[in-house]
Design an enzyme around this catalytic site. Sequence first.
Site, PDB file in Angstrom:
ATOM      1  N   ASP A   1       9.545   0.942  -7.468  1.00 53.72           N
ATOM      2  CA  ASP A   1       9.352   1.669  -5.987  1.00 53.72           C
ATOM      3  C   ASP A   1       9.775   0.903  -5.370  1.00 53.72           C
ATOM      4  OD1 ASP A   1       6.897   3.106  -5.576  1.00 53.72           O
ATOM      5  OD2 ASP A   1       6.430   1.946  -4.472  1.00 53.72           O
ATOM      6  N   ARG A   2       8.408   0.774  -4.309  1.00 49.53           N
ATOM      7  CA  ARG A   2       9.355  -0.278  -3.284  1.00 49.53           C
ATOM      8  C   ARG A   2       9.763  -1.262  -3.358  1.00 49.53           C
ATOM      9  NH1 ARG A   2       8.402   2.845   0.484  1.00 49.53           N
ATOM     10  NH2 ARG A   2       7.973   1.896   1.717  1.00 49.53           N
TER      11      ARG A   2
ATOM     12  N   HIS B   1       1.617   9.746   1.066  1.00 51.28           N
ATOM     13  CA  HIS B   1       1.239   8.945   1.994  1.00 51.28           C
ATOM     14  C   HIS B   1       2.231   8.012   2.305  1.00 51.28           C
ATOM     15  CE1 HIS B   1       3.903   8.584  -1.577  1.00 51.28           C
ATOM     16  NE2 HIS B   1       2.927   6.974  -1.508  1.00 51.28           N
TER      17      HIS B   1
ATOM     18  N   TYR C   1       6.120   0.618   4.826  1.00 50.17           N
ATOM     19  CA  TYR C   1       6.841   2.589   4.863  1.00 50.17           C
ATOM     20  C   TYR C   1       6.949   3.030   5.932  1.00 50.17           C
ATOM     21  CZ  TYR C   1       4.833   3.060   0.016  1.00 50.17           C
ATOM     22  OH  TYR C   1       4.437   3.054  -0.978  1.00 50.17           O
TER      23      TYR C   1
ATOM     24  N   HIS D   1       4.415   7.285 -13.913  1.00 49.38           N
ATOM     25  CA  HIS D   1       5.174   6.231 -12.905  1.00 49.38           C
ATOM     26  C   HIS D   1       5.000   4.441 -12.414  1.00 49.38           C
ATOM     27  CE1 HIS D   1       6.246   4.716  -8.505  1.00 49.38           C
ATOM     28  NE2 HIS D   1       5.488   3.942  -8.988  1.00 49.38           N
TER      29      HIS D   1
END
Length: 292
Positions: free
Chosen positions: A107-108, A152, A212, A272
Amino acid sequence: MTRTIPGFDHVRLPGADGVELAAAVGGSGSPVVLLHGFPQTHLMWRHVAERLAGEHTVICPDLRGYGASAKPAATGRSVYAKRAMAGDVVRLAAELGHERFALVGHDRGALVAFRAGLDHPETITHLGILDVVPTLDMWHVLHGVRAAVGYHLFLMAQPPGLPETMIANSADAFFGSFLDAWANDPAAIPAEVRAEYLRASAAAVPSIVADYRASADIDVDHDQADLDAGSQLAMPVTVVQQDWGAQLGYDAAGVWKAWAPDLDHRLTRAGHFMAEEAPDEITAAIRDLLAR
């Protein structure tokens, strides 16, 4: 009290620009760095890290702005750029005595790993990516009503102020909604681990939003510059992801092949949070990557 991986040492060391990172370190052998995603901490790697520690030195940091790591104020565009966060990882590994290492991100953390692979090809020996596409491509594939799955991303891309206030006023509900919606097996994140993720995320709202926001700003510029220059990932790359290509209508393997000529692209039936839901599968994929 910060929860960490059982049997691992917990250290605090400098990353780039004097930003201090917290990390769990265990095992022995060739180094592998594992980077967590949202809304999590390094604890998400607990199962995979324990499996790999018999063969490798495993380093699991909290990213800049997350968990127990420092959370510098976003005083400029570059503070939470993935380039800065990748620099943290390279500096942390060097502080631990590793000038070259394998890197896997979720993910990030996968976006940070991607940037590290492009910016530090002499340092990253192998690159593993879990459940993302590069930032530039992400914005291209999210369109129409299908983009609602990434609401988001658009919320936290807004100017400073409103996103931070909205999220801080409902932090547990906001961060918990992703843990609920994105897991195919909710039992893979037990109550005590979930509580740690929610506690850590609620304490890091401004820096998480800044991370983000950077992905709708400076990270796009960096990716575009590399695309224009024809830059590619020079090391072996393994990507494991859900079948987002089918869900969002794009060629996921093709997107990655454009960046990574030496690519092993795999689809998983796990949700996920695959390192927690399917640790044996993810550990096997990492071992296969390291054998290339």
